[in-house]
Design an enzyme around this catalytic site. Sequence first.
Site, short mmCIF file in Angstrom:
data_model
loop_
_atom_site.label_atom_id
_atom_site.label_comp_id
_atom_site.label_asym_id
_atom_site.label_seq_id
_atom_site.Cartn_x
_atom_site.Cartn_y
_atom_site.Cartn_z
N ARG A 1 71.81 12.88 102.84
CA ARG A 1 73.93 12.59 102.73
C ARG A 1 74.32 11.95 101.71
O ARG A 1 76.04 12.31 102.20
CB ARG A 1 73.85 12.59 104.35
CG ARG A 1 73.32 13.63 105.73
CD ARG A 1 73.93 12.72 106.75
NE ARG A 1 73.77 14.06 107.78
CZ ARG A 1 71.78 14.53 108.21
NH1 ARG A 1 70.59 13.52 108.29
NH2 ARG A 1 71.99 15.55 109.17
N VAL B 1 64.42 2.38 101.62
CA VAL B 1 64.56 2.33 100.22
C VAL B 1 66.24 2.78 100.22
O VAL B 1 67.03 3.46 100.48
CB VAL B 1 64.07 3.41 99.30
CG1 VAL B 1 64.01 3.25 97.94
CG2 VAL B 1 62.59 2.78 99.82
N MET C 1 63.44 17.39 104.99
CA MET C 1 64.76 18.61 105.06
C MET C 1 65.10 18.31 104.23
O MET C 1 66.18 19.18 103.55
CB MET C 1 65.04 17.69 106.38
CG MET C 1 65.20 18.09 107.52
SD MET C 1 66.11 18.38 108.24
CE MET C 1 67.54 16.79 108.79
N GLY C 2 64.55 17.79 102.43
CA GLY C 2 64.64 18.61 101.04
C GLY C 2 66.16 17.50 100.79
O GLY C 2 66.62 16.08 101.68
N ALA C 3 66.41 18.12 99.83
CA ALA C 3 67.65 16.55 98.79
C ALA C 3 66.40 15.55 98.54
O ALA C 3 67.03 14.64 98.81
CB ALA C 3 68.00 17.16 99.19
N GLN D 1 63.37 8.06 114.93
CA GLN D 1 62.57 9.16 115.46
C GLN D 1 60.77 8.88 114.58
O GLN D 1 60.64 8.95 115.47
CB GLN D 1 63.15 10.32 113.81
CG GLN D 1 62.24 11.01 113.10
CD GLN D 1 62.73 11.95 111.98
OE1 GLN D 1 63.48 12.48 112.62
NE2 GLN D 1 61.95 11.01 110.93
N HIS E 1 61.72 9.44 99.29
CA HIS E 1 61.12 10.59 99.85
C HIS E 1 60.42 10.49 98.98
O HIS E 1 58.68 10.30 99.55
CB HIS E 1 61.93 11.84 99.69
CG HIS E 1 62.85 12.21 100.83
ND1 HIS E 1 63.64 12.22 100.14
CD2 HIS E 1 62.87 12.03 101.95
CE1 HIS E 1 64.32 12.81 101.45
NE2 HIS E 1 64.08 12.28 102.41
N GLN F 1 67.53 20.32 115.81
CA GLN F 1 67.52 19.21 115.28
C GLN F 1 69.43 18.76 115.68
O GLN F 1 69.86 17.93 115.42
CB GLN F 1 66.92 17.87 114.71
CG GLN F 1 66.97 18.57 113.19
CD GLN F 1 65.64 17.14 112.85
OE1 GLN F 1 65.01 17.84 113.03
NE2 GLN F 1 66.57 16.71 112.08
N LYS G 1 64.04 4.59 108.00
CA LYS G 1 66.08 4.26 108.20
C LYS G 1 65.78 4.79 108.84
O LYS G 1 67.11 4.59 109.88
CB LYS G 1 66.27 5.23 106.82
CG LYS G 1 67.85 5.25 106.71
CD LYS G 1 68.92 6.30 105.88
CE LYS G 1 67.69 7.64 105.46
NZ LYS G 1 69.30 7.85 106.60
#
Length: 282
Positions: A187, A176, A30-32, A153, A37, A61, A149
């Site tokens: 977040r 990580v 979802m980026g950021a 999911q 990642h 979601q 993490k």
Amino acid sequence: MEILNTAATLQAYTEKARRNGQRVGLVPTMGALHEGHLQLVRAAAQECEVVIVSIFVNPTQFNNPDDFRLYPRLPEADAALLAPAGCTALFLPSVEEMYPQPTVLRFDFGALERVMEGEHRPGHFNGVATVVSKLFHLSRPHRAYFGQKDLQQVAIVRQLIADLSFDLNLIAFPTVREADGLAMSSRNRRLPAEARAVAPQLYRALQLAEQLVQARQQSPLEVQAAVEDYLRAEAAITLEYFTVVNAHTLQPLTQWPPDQPVALCLAAHLGGVRLIDNIVVQ
């Protein structure tokens, strides 16, 4: 690195790769983006000739409108990180592209989604399964890469792959962490300085639980109570849940299972931000 904005261009890109005999790896995000990642992207690049990273803040979601509105969106900065990590194509669709009409499909993962995140975020995993299914259909990857993490999911996606017979391998990578133990998360960018200073207490609580699990001198419920007491002492943290579960089924434990891994999972609010974390104890 190519940037693809439509389902049609993504399908054409991956179909060409498959015709050329190239292996396709998919990293849904979802980026950021953060190092967690990028670890997935680098792993995909080692195993696949074509690496697709999707960046899509999926509205279906989110059960909290403010969380969706405030979720960090940094597409230009993310794109700059991806090419050096080995990404060959960035899929950056709009909401209208992914959902040309409202989806009415409903997934039910049974007991797997009735605990932890599924219990506290109704509809969350239906949204996850919907968007992941779309990404799998559009990109037809040989391998898909996810981070541990989001332990529940990963379990949901693994069940999705099995139930719908997707022809791909799911690769899960360990969490990580920052130098102080905080699990890397998009977040984390939203944490005020005071909350960021306190946030590593979540990992310390999990480490305490890990020690108690390994000692096997207390029951799972006693371990849960000890962690709740530990975090209750930090006024800035509001614990949503901490639970001791079977690492395979994710069902809560009342006694220790023989020769099976145990997962220690929590969610908490601090500084207006909801964070999750977990440790798997073999």
